[in-house]
Scaffold this active site. Structure first.
Site, mmCIF file in Angstrom:
data_model
loop_
_atom_site.group_PDB
_atom_site.id
_atom_site.type_symbol
_atom_site.label_atom_id
_atom_site.label_comp_id
_atom_site.label_asym_id
_atom_site.label_seq_id
_atom_site.Cartn_x
_atom_site.Cartn_y
_atom_site.Cartn_z
ATOM 1 N N ALA A 77 -40.540 11.585 -51.847
ATOM 2 C CA ALA A 77 -40.249 10.279 -51.135
ATOM 3 C C ALA A 77 -38.936 10.310 -50.257
ATOM 4 C CB ALA A 77 -40.189 9.234 -52.015
ATOM 5 N N TYR A 101 -39.519 9.815 -47.045
ATOM 6 C CA TYR A 101 -39.677 10.267 -45.752
ATOM 7 C C TYR A 101 -40.532 8.272 -45.352
ATOM 8 C CZ TYR A 101 -41.458 11.563 -41.519
ATOM 9 O OH TYR A 101 -41.799 11.264 -40.103
ATOM 10 N N ASP A 102 -41.105 8.771 -46.062
ATOM 11 C CA ASP A 102 -42.261 7.248 -45.565
ATOM 12 C C ASP A 102 -41.727 6.294 -46.795
ATOM 13 O OD1 ASP A 102 -43.595 5.347 -44.630
ATOM 14 O OD2 ASP A 102 -45.895 6.135 -45.214
ATOM 15 N N THR A 107 -38.362 4.940 -51.432
ATOM 16 C CA THR A 107 -38.557 3.901 -52.887
ATOM 17 C C THR A 107 -38.781 2.709 -52.828
ATOM 18 O OG1 THR A 107 -37.739 5.421 -54.242
ATOM 19 C CG2 THR A 107 -36.975 3.380 -54.978
ATOM 20 N N ASN A 147 -28.213 12.347 -47.729
ATOM 21 C CA ASN A 147 -28.181 11.287 -47.526
ATOM 22 C C ASN A 147 -27.381 9.928 -48.332
ATOM 23 O OD1 ASN A 147 -30.231 9.410 -49.138
ATOM 24 N ND2 ASN A 147 -30.832 11.676 -49.792
ATOM 25 N N GLY A 180 -29.051 4.773 -49.629
ATOM 26 C CA GLY A 180 -28.821 3.844 -50.796
ATOM 27 C C GLY A 180 -30.054 2.712 -50.792
ATOM 28 N N PHE A 181 -31.405 3.166 -50.865
ATOM 29 C CA PHE A 181 -32.837 2.467 -51.221
ATOM 30 C C PHE A 181 -32.718 1.379 -50.159
ATOM 31 C CE2 PHE A 181 -32.963 2.603 -56.022
ATOM 32 C CZ PHE A 181 -33.705 4.540 -55.318
ATOM 33 N N ASN A 198 -38.056 6.401 -60.116
ATOM 34 C CA ASN A 198 -36.931 6.900 -59.763
ATOM 35 C C ASN A 198 -35.959 6.265 -59.986
ATOM 36 O OD1 ASN A 198 -35.119 8.077 -58.086
ATOM 37 N ND2 ASN A 198 -36.114 6.869 -56.335
ATOM 38 N N SER A 215 -31.929 8.336 -58.114
ATOM 39 C CA SER A 215 -30.915 8.059 -56.684
ATOM 40 C C SER A 215 -29.278 8.109 -57.063
ATOM 41 C CB SER A 215 -31.511 7.326 -56.119
ATOM 42 O OG SER A 215 -30.232 6.990 -54.842
ATOM 43 N N ASN A 225 -27.395 7.649 -54.851
ATOM 44 C CA ASN A 225 -26.460 6.354 -54.025
ATOM 45 C C ASN A 225 -27.189 4.785 -54.277
ATOM 46 O OD1 ASN A 225 -26.068 8.503 -52.463
ATOM 47 N ND2 ASN A 225 -28.811 8.257 -51.679
ATOM 48 N N THR A 226 -27.725 4.835 -55.646
ATOM 49 C CA THR A 226 -27.429 3.417 -55.735
ATOM 50 C C THR A 226 -26.111 3.514 -57.120
ATOM 51 O OG1 THR A 226 -29.228 2.683 -55.368
ATOM 52 C CG2 THR A 226 -28.419 0.995 -57.485
ATOM 53 N N LYS A 271 -38.548 10.488 -61.888
ATOM 54 C CA LYS A 271 -38.056 11.213 -61.441
ATOM 55 C C LYS A 271 -36.450 11.616 -61.480
ATOM 56 C CE LYS A 271 -37.273 12.507 -56.337
ATOM 57 N NZ LYS A 271 -37.993 12.197 -54.820
ATOM 58 N N SER A 312 -36.643 17.725 -58.663
ATOM 59 C CA SER A 312 -35.865 17.217 -58.777
ATOM 60 C C SER A 312 -35.649 16.019 -57.385
ATOM 61 C CB SER A 312 -34.900 17.250 -59.600
ATOM 62 O OG SER A 312 -34.070 18.042 -58.247
ATOM 63 N N ASN A 313 -34.679 14.584 -57.392
ATOM 64 C CA ASN A 313 -33.670 14.419 -56.693
ATOM 65 C C ASN A 313 -32.550 15.263 -56.603
ATOM 66 O OD1 ASN A 313 -33.570 12.058 -55.310
ATOM 67 N ND2 ASN A 313 -34.499 10.374 -56.618
ATOM 68 N N SER A 328 -36.647 17.880 -47.162
ATOM 69 C CA SER A 328 -35.761 18.119 -45.444
ATOM 70 C C SER A 328 -36.157 19.407 -45.013
ATOM 71 C CB SER A 328 -34.355 18.476 -47.190
ATOM 72 O OG SER A 328 -33.802 17.332 -47.900
HETATM 73 N N1 FMN Z 1 -36.402 10.566 -53.077
HETATM 74 C C1 FMN Z 1 -36.877 9.616 -54.142
HETATM 75 O O1 FMN Z 1 -37.080 8.821 -54.970
HETATM 76 N N2 FMN Z 1 -36.123 7.408 -53.273
HETATM 77 C C2 FMN Z 1 -35.407 7.875 -52.065
HETATM 78 O O2 FMN Z 1 -36.413 6.868 -51.493
HETATM 79 C C3 FMN Z 1 -35.055 8.933 -51.214
HETATM 80 N N3 FMN Z 1 -35.020 8.902 -49.474
HETATM 81 C C4 FMN Z 1 -34.119 10.591 -49.824
HETATM 82 C C5 FMN Z 1 -34.213 9.957 -48.416
HETATM 83 C C6 FMN Z 1 -33.533 11.105 -47.412
HETATM 84 C C7 FMN Z 1 -33.198 10.884 -46.628
HETATM 85 C C8 FMN Z 1 -33.601 12.319 -48.000
HETATM 86 C C9 FMN Z 1 -33.562 13.961 -47.830
HETATM 87 C C10 FMN Z 1 -34.212 12.448 -49.511
HETATM 88 C C11 FMN Z 1 -34.607 11.173 -50.301
HETATM 89 N N4 FMN Z 1 -34.868 11.979 -51.779
HETATM 90 C C12 FMN Z 1 -35.614 10.052 -52.011
HETATM 91 C C13 FMN Z 1 -35.149 12.989 -52.338
HETATM 92 C C14 FMN Z 1 -36.404 13.179 -51.900
HETATM 93 O O3 FMN Z 1 -37.446 12.828 -52.753
HETATM 94 C C15 FMN Z 1 -36.695 14.846 -53.000
HETATM 95 O O4 FMN Z 1 -36.613 14.835 -53.820
HETATM 96 C C16 FMN Z 1 -35.252 15.521 -52.416
HETATM 97 O O5 FMN Z 1 -34.773 15.709 -50.933
HETATM 98 C C17 FMN Z 1 -35.475 17.255 -52.335
HETATM 99 O O6 FMN Z 1 -36.602 17.793 -51.968
HETATM 100 P P1 FMN Z 1 -36.523 18.253 -50.437
HETATM 101 O O7 FMN Z 1 -35.172 19.694 -50.539
HETATM 102 O O8 FMN Z 1 -37.718 18.921 -49.981
HETATM 103 O O9 FMN Z 1 -35.901 17.247 -49.139
#
Ligand code: FMN
Length: 355
Positions: free
Chosen positions: A62, A64-65, A86, A111, A114-115, A170, A173, A175-176, A215, A243-244, A317
């Site tokens: 989650a 990315y899109d 999210t 990052n 903040g949703f 989720n 996060s 950031n909230t 999550k 994990s997040n 990432s």
């Molecule tokens: N996780 C969520 O559940 N909701 C999000 O909106 C969300 N936004 C993210 C935005 C960015 C820029 C990044 C880098 C990560 C975000 N994540 C979010 C967390 C990722 O889904 C993932 O759990 C986390 O980055 C670890 O995986 P990775 O190391 O492969 O990035």
């Protein structure tokens, strides 16, 4: 020649700040400029998880899109499933920019978005119009200014029940403000009761029961992990996503951006998130599905998560650094690893260590 072009395109994105580069990559996926990955279907990689048939175990994490703009294009890159969001009920702008930082040397990202998202209605309209072929999960959250956060999650279930292959609640996060408090035992129990009751009510009316995954953060204490496992089992949850991003700054070789607030992801998160995954697997037993996320950059690291107890894996990432061919390379790499290990299915690799 094509590889050289791809390298130039990827390096070119680094000329822009991280958030602009992300926007360009979404636009490129939308426009069809990014070539689809021609993967030979490998039935050994197919997995059944929570009643869903995944063609391979690698999904898009989650974030990315966020607004469900390109789930079908992501599936064409070789991902076996895509997770959008999210998404929060109301659109929200998120935190002030800059709020995404690339830590190139460490293949990491910080990052504090903040949703930021366009809200349920916009994403739902896109999913209804496009109906992507393949599995698309919807990751749901709560608005920052919500008076009733649990009601926001329930609204997500009700809104997307017709289009989501599965849901991710989720609650991790960083950031909230206060969101991670939903991981505490009593709040989590209330959340899971409400969310699963909404899902079951819809299932009774429509005959379609969507799995709900939770999550979680990698920054949990042993007691925190015990509580989540106990509640997940007590509520018959369909699975965990581990994990997040992390609030810790361990594993960074370049400390220049380490002081930026937000969640750290990418390579430095790998060990920590994999350790939490293994601990959660021990706690929930062999049958509850777990999706492993955090720092996956290769077939080998994906396999390490699977060996630690993951049924499925996701990444975000490292694709920033490796480009859109990464999912295809990982899926092909998993097939080669199966040849090497001489096993008939990816699933056996998980089971071989746990049973
Ligand atoms: N996780 C969520 O559940 N909701 C999000 O909106 C969300 N936004 C993210 C935005 C960015 C820029 C990044 C880098 C990560 C975000 N994540 C979010 C967390 C990722 O889904 C993932 O759990 C986390 O980055 C670890 O995986 P990775 O190391 O492969 O990035």
């Amino acid at each position: 020649m094509i590889d050289a072009f791809k390298t130039i395109a990827r390096r070119g994105l680094f000329l822009f700040d991280a958030e602009t580069a992300h926007g360009i990559s979404i636009a490129a996926l939308k426009s069809g400029l990014v070539p689809a990955c021609r993967l030979k279907v490998d039935p050994r990689l197919a997995v059944m998880v929570a009643g869903l048939a995944f063609p391979n175990p690698l999904g898009t994490a989650a974030g990315y899109d966020k607004n469900a703009e390109v789930p079908d294009a992501l599936l064409r890159l070789g991902f076996g499933f895509a997770e959008v969001g999210t998404l929060t009920p109301k659109p929200q702008a998120g935190n002030p920019k800059p709020r995404i930082f690339r830590l190139e040397k460490d293949m990491a990202v910080i990052n504090r978005l903040g949703f930021n998202n366009e809200g349920h209605a916009a994403a739902l309209a896109r999913l209804l119009a496009r109906r992507p072929e393949g599995l698309v999960g919807v990751n749901i959250g709560a608005n920052k200014d919500s008076a009733d956060r649990i009601a926001d999650y329930v609204e997500g279930i009700r809104r997307f029940a017709g289009v989501a292959s599965y849901f991710t609640a989720n609650i991790s996060s960083p950031n909230t403000p206060g969101l991670r408090d939903l991981q505490a035992r009593e709040s989590l129990s209330t959340l899971l009761s409400a969310v699963l009751a909404a899902r079951d009510e819809i299932a009774a009316a429509t005959g379609v029961r969507r799995p709900v995954f939770l999550k979680i953060a990698p920054d949990l204490t042993e007691e925190g992990m015990d509580d989540i496992a106990a509640e997940a089992l007590a509520h018959n949850l369909d699975g965990l996503i581990v994990s997040n991003t992390t609030l810790s700054r361990g594993g960074l070789s370049d400390a220049r951006l380490a002081g930026e607030a937000g969640g750290l992801s990418g390579r430095p998160l790998f060990d920590k998130s994999t350790a939490v995954l293994a601990r959660m697997r021990k706690r929930v037993g062999p049958t509850m599905p777990i999706i492993g996320v955090g720092g996956i950059s290769s077939a080998e690291t994906a396999l390490e998560k699977i060996r630690a107890g993951a049924d499925l894996v996701q990444l975000y990432s490292c694709m920033v650094y490796e480009g859109p061919s990464l999912p295809g390379r990982i899926v092909r790499g998993l097939s080669s690893l199966l040849d090497r290990e001489k096993v008939a299915s990816i699933r056996e690799l998980r089971d071989s260590r746990l049973d």
